[in-house]
Design a protein around this motif. Structure first.
Motif, short mmCIF file in Angstrom:
data_model
loop_
_atom_site.label_atom_id
_atom_site.label_comp_id
_atom_site.label_asym_id
_atom_site.label_seq_id
_atom_site.Cartn_x
_atom_site.Cartn_y
_atom_site.Cartn_z
N ASN A 170 0.84 -1.09 -0.01
CA ASN A 170 0.10 -0.03 -0.05
C ASN A 170 0.79 1.28 -0.12
O ASN A 170 1.74 1.41 0.88
N TYR A 171 0.66 2.12 -0.83
CA TYR A 171 1.54 3.19 -0.86
C TYR A 171 0.73 4.39 -1.68
O TYR A 171 -0.34 4.41 -2.17
N GLU A 172 1.04 5.66 -1.19
CA GLU A 172 0.58 6.80 -1.73
C GLU A 172 1.79 7.91 -2.17
O GLU A 172 2.51 7.99 -1.61
N ILE A 173 1.65 8.24 -3.54
CA ILE A 173 2.54 9.21 -4.09
C ILE A 173 1.95 10.65 -3.69
O ILE A 173 0.92 11.02 -4.13
N LEU A 174 2.55 11.21 -2.65
CA LEU A 174 1.98 12.47 -2.01
C LEU A 174 2.82 13.70 -3.10
O LEU A 174 1.89 14.54 -2.92
N LYS A 175 3.91 13.50 -3.58
CA LYS A 175 4.30 14.71 -4.22
C LYS A 175 5.13 14.10 -5.32
O LYS A 175 6.30 13.15 -4.99
N TRP B 142 4.76 4.77 2.19
CA TRP B 142 4.54 3.35 2.36
C TRP B 142 3.79 2.80 3.44
O TRP B 142 4.11 3.16 4.53
N ASN B 143 2.67 2.10 3.11
CA ASN B 143 1.92 1.50 4.40
C ASN B 143 1.40 2.58 5.58
O ASN B 143 1.57 1.99 6.53
N ASN B 144 0.95 3.43 4.72
CA ASN B 144 0.43 4.65 5.60
C ASN B 144 1.53 5.39 6.55
O ASN B 144 0.94 5.93 7.63
N ARG B 145 2.58 4.78 6.59
CA ARG B 145 3.88 5.31 7.54
C ARG B 145 4.04 6.67 7.08
O ARG B 145 3.91 7.38 5.85
N GLU B 146 5.05 7.36 7.85
CA GLU B 146 5.65 8.58 7.61
C GLU B 146 6.12 8.72 6.10
O GLU B 146 7.03 7.90 5.79
N PRO B 147 6.09 9.88 5.22
CA PRO B 147 6.32 9.88 4.09
C PRO B 147 8.00 9.93 3.78
O PRO B 147 8.60 10.60 4.85
N LYS B 148 8.40 9.33 3.00
CA LYS B 148 9.94 9.33 2.72
C LYS B 148 10.33 9.57 1.21
O LYS B 148 9.26 9.55 0.15
N TYR B 149 11.16 10.33 0.88
CA TYR B 149 11.64 10.37 -0.36
C TYR B 149 12.29 9.10 -1.00
O TYR B 149 12.49 8.28 -0.27
N ASP B 150 11.78 9.02 -2.35
CA ASP B 150 11.91 7.67 -3.28
C ASP B 150 12.56 7.93 -4.68
O ASP B 150 11.91 8.75 -5.47
N LEU B 151 13.31 7.24 -4.72
CA LEU B 151 14.17 7.48 -6.02
C LEU B 151 13.94 6.02 -6.79
O LEU B 151 14.44 4.96 -6.30
N ARG B 152 13.09 5.94 -7.92
CA ARG B 152 12.64 4.53 -8.26
C ARG B 152 12.18 4.84 -9.71
O ARG B 152 11.82 6.02 -10.12
N ASP B 153 12.36 3.57 -10.41
CA ASP B 153 11.78 3.64 -11.87
C ASP B 153 10.36 3.24 -11.86
O ASP B 153 9.94 2.27 -11.05
N TRP B 154 9.72 3.81 -12.93
CA TRP B 154 8.25 3.59 -12.83
C TRP B 154 7.82 3.43 -14.36
O TRP B 154 8.06 4.32 -15.21
N GLY C 110 14.20 0.72 -6.60
CA GLY C 110 14.56 1.82 -6.13
C GLY C 110 14.98 1.84 -4.49
O GLY C 110 15.11 0.80 -3.97
N ILE C 111 15.07 3.15 -4.01
CA ILE C 111 15.41 3.19 -2.78
C ILE C 111 14.81 4.34 -2.36
O ILE C 111 14.33 5.28 -2.89
N THR C 112 14.47 4.26 -0.69
CA THR C 112 13.91 5.47 -0.03
C THR C 112 15.00 6.04 0.58
O THR C 112 15.90 5.51 1.10
N LEU C 113 14.76 7.31 0.89
CA LEU C 113 15.80 8.23 1.32
C LEU C 113 14.86 9.45 2.57
O LEU C 113 13.88 9.73 2.16
N THR C 114 15.55 9.39 3.77
CA THR C 114 14.92 10.50 4.78
C THR C 114 15.23 11.68 4.22
O THR C 114 16.06 11.96 3.44
N GLY C 115 14.62 12.73 4.78
CA GLY C 115 15.05 14.26 4.47
C GLY C 115 16.49 14.34 4.78
O GLY C 115 17.28 15.05 3.91
N LYS C 116 16.92 13.86 5.94
CA LYS C 116 18.26 14.04 6.20
C LYS C 116 19.26 13.50 5.09
O LYS C 116 20.51 13.92 4.76
N GLU C 117 18.94 12.32 4.80
CA GLU C 117 19.58 11.45 3.72
C GLU C 117 19.64 12.41 2.43
O GLU C 117 20.74 12.38 1.79
N LEU C 118 18.41 12.92 2.01
CA LEU C 118 18.53 13.70 0.78
C LEU C 118 19.56 15.03 0.94
O LEU C 118 20.09 15.28 -0.15
#
Lengths: 73, 73
Positions: free
Chosen positions: B5-10, B31-43, B53-61
Motif C-alpha cells: 500500500n503506497y501513496e505518491i504524495l508529491k 508506504w503502508n500509511n507510514r511517515e512519507p519518505k523520499y523515493d528514487l525509483r523507476d516507474w 528503487g530506494i527510499t531516503l529520509t530528508g536528512k539523507e537527501l
C-alpha cells in the motif's frame, strides 16, 4: 543466487549509517566489467554484503543534482 | 506477492526516461500509511508498475545534495 561480478572503482560519499553498521553510499561501480555507473546503495561493513540500490548514469546524477538544488531542503 | 500500500504524495522530479516509457523519478511517498519518505525509483507510464528503487529520509537527501554539490559533474 547468480554470481555478480562488480568492482567499486571509487567511494564517493556516505549518505547515512544505520545502527546495524550498514551504510547508504554513493559509489562509482563497474558491474560485470561494464562501463562504470554511479550507484546509490546500502552496504554492510567493509562492503561485505550489498543491499537494495539503484544505478545512475552521469547524466541522471547531474539531473538529480539539479532537482535537489531546486528543492527547499 | 504481498500487497504494498503506497501513496505518491508529491511528484518532485524526473531524472530520466527510457525508450520503453519507464521513468526514473524522485517522489515523496508514504508506504503502508507510514511517515512519507523520499523515493528514487523507476516507474512504468502512469505509475502503473514500480521498479527497483530506494527510499531516503530528508536528512539523507540533504546529505546526498551536499555530496553532489562537492562533485565535479
Amino acid at each position: 543466487m547468480a554470481n555478480i561480478n562488480y568492482e567499486i572503482l571509487k567511494t564517493i560519499g556516505e549518505i547515512s549509517d544505520s545502527n546495524k553498521g550498514w551504510t547508504k553510499e554513493l559509489n562509482l561501480i563497474s558491474w560485470n566489467n561494464r562501463e562504470p555507473k554511479y550507484d546509490l546503495r546500502d552496504w554492510a561493513p567493509e562492503h561485505e554484503k550489498m543491499g537494495k540500490g539503484i544505478t545512475l548514469t552521469g547524466k541522471e546524477l547531474r539531473k538529480l543534482k539539479e532537482i535537489l538544488n531546486e528543492m527547499d531542503i
